[in-house]
Design a protein around this motif. Sequence first.
Motif, PDB file in Angstrom:
ATOM      1  N   PRO A  80       0.826  -1.215   0.000  1.00 32.29           N
ATOM      2  CA  PRO A  80       0.000   0.000   0.000  1.00 32.29           C
ATOM      3  C   PRO A  80       0.856   1.259   0.000  1.00 32.29           C
ATOM      4  CG  PRO A  80      -0.747  -1.566   1.665  1.00 32.29           C
ATOM      5  CD  PRO A  80       0.570  -2.070   1.177  1.00 32.29           C
ATOM      6  N   VAL A  81       0.372   2.286  -0.676  1.00 30.91           N
ATOM      7  CA  VAL A  81       1.047   3.585  -0.704  1.00 30.91           C
ATOM      8  C   VAL A  81       0.491   4.426   0.436  1.00 30.91           C
ATOM      9  CG1 VAL A  81       1.446   5.682  -2.054  1.00 30.91           C
ATOM     10  CG2 VAL A  81       1.352   3.457  -3.204  1.00 30.91           C
ATOM     11  N   GLN A  82       1.367   4.986   1.266  1.00 33.84           N
ATOM     12  CA  GLN A  82       0.884   5.804   2.375  1.00 33.84           C
ATOM     13  C   GLN A  82       0.075   6.983   1.835  1.00 33.84           C
ATOM     14  OE1 GLN A  82       5.068   6.569   3.465  1.00 33.84           O
ATOM     15  NE2 GLN A  82       4.480   8.713   3.735  1.00 33.84           N
ATOM     16  N   PRO A  83      -1.023   7.333   2.483  1.00 33.90           N
ATOM     17  CA  PRO A  83      -1.906   8.378   1.946  1.00 33.90           C
ATOM     18  C   PRO A  83      -1.211   9.718   1.705  1.00 33.90           C
ATOM     19  CG  PRO A  83      -3.017   7.177   3.687  1.00 33.90           C
ATOM     20  CD  PRO A  83      -1.587   6.713   3.697  1.00 33.90           C
ATOM     21  N   ASN A  84      -0.234  10.063   2.548  1.00 39.82           N
ATOM     22  CA  ASN A  84       0.433  11.351   2.383  1.00 39.82           C
ATOM     23  C   ASN A  84       1.713  11.264   1.552  1.00 39.82           C
ATOM     24  OD1 ASN A  84       1.621   9.893   4.537  1.00 39.82           O
ATOM     25  ND2 ASN A  84       2.622  11.752   5.299  1.00 39.82           N
ATOM     26  N   LYS A  85       1.879  10.182   0.805  1.00 41.26           N
ATOM     27  CA  LYS A  85       3.050  10.037  -0.070  1.00 41.26           C
ATOM     28  C   LYS A  85       3.033  11.128  -1.133  1.00 41.26           C
ATOM     29  CE  LYS A  85       6.294   7.947  -2.633  1.00 41.26           C
ATOM     30  NZ  LYS A  85       6.434   9.016  -3.625  1.00 41.26           N
ATOM     31  N   ALA A  86       4.157  11.803  -1.317  1.00 40.13           N
ATOM     32  CA  ALA A  86       4.253  12.855  -2.331  1.00 40.13           C
ATOM     33  C   ALA A  86       3.914  12.313  -3.715  1.00 40.13           C
ATOM     34  CB  ALA A  86       5.671  13.436  -2.336  1.00 40.13           C
ATOM     35  N   ILE A  87       3.235  13.102  -4.496  1.00 41.39           N
ATOM     36  CA  ILE A  87       2.904  12.865  -5.915  1.00 41.39           C
ATOM     37  C   ILE A  87       1.786  11.844  -6.105  1.00 41.39           C
ATOM     38  CG2 ILE A  87       3.779  12.455  -8.237  1.00 41.39           C
ATOM     39  CD1 ILE A  87       5.165  14.784  -6.681  1.00 41.39           C
TER      40      ILE A  87
END
Length: 378
Positions: free
Chosen positions: A284-291
Amino acid sequence: MLHDPNHLYIFDTTLRDGEQVPGCQLTTPEKIEIAKDLEKLGVDIIEAGFPVSSPGDFQSVVALSQAVNDVIICALTRANQNDIDVAAEALKYAKRPRIHTGIGSSDMHIKYKFNSTREEILERAVAAVKHAKSYVEDVEFYAEDAGRADLEFLAKMIESVIAAGATVVNIPDTNGYCLPDQYGAKIKYLKENVRNIDQAIISAHCHNDLGLATANSIAAIQNGARQVECTINGIGERAGNTSLEEVAMILKVHNQSFGSLTSNIDSRMFTYLSRKVSEMMNMPVQPNKAIVGRNAFAHSSGIHQDGFLKHRENYEIIRPEDVGLDEADIILTARSGRHALKHHLERLGFHLEKMILQIAINAFWFWPTKRKIFVMMT
């Protein structure tokens, strides 16, 4: 290998370093699917695997070599003859093959990993490059743990492997140790003190143990590196690698700071490819991941929403369309104000007079259950 000093070469290692994360193993057909997307994205090099490590990795390198046309296919090895022989065999179908070989460069690795000396390590490095060069023209050398290596010895190692035929020299911050100014200074030192450095591309391979992988990679570019090794979503060993999408968008947003430096990356594929890699690798990609994070273009604070709705660039430096999203999100929360609520109501076809709008706002603010239902509806 001739290279364009105004081009930033994007070396994607999602399928090698990225796949080393526990639980992220891909099948060969899945790797082929991602590799074809990476080719469309515009990466210059795909590191397809570490052939000697397993039959699966060997087969993946063979299959990717057959599947892609324009991208350099790279295979990783240690600095020994058997690794290089196996990699060369795996790359036999590649249109543009590269062998990526190397050895530790820090005194820490030389003593505690190899139980060796600087002199012996230097001999092994040169021998590995020469052996790889007997198979392919394009040879990349990695000086593992260069982030903690003695500068004079590192410069001597880099000069020696270039003389032996290395076309790319990789300066890894293997443990994510360096600060950006330290890593940038290391690249600058090599540019100024390695006599034959103009015969090779300097590559940055940074890890994110202290959250500095992207910052260190940018510092490397600013000091003369022209290849960046990165992964989709920044996945990789431990805390991950440099994020491909972050580097590409930094170049795009700060294009004036990088002069005529360009890449072939089509940033409009980022959202699609980020989600695909996340699903396939179960990461999963963390919600606050840039871009590419879910919240990267979401506005929930009333002050931000008001400013954004008045003029998008008040709170966005990147257009959502540039990374493959249709539009930014205005999320209705307890902190949302009149402007955001009015925006959503009008989007749904409700144009309320000022007094009625105020009643709606009061209801939205003070009735939590109904607010929740309203947000779900919008």
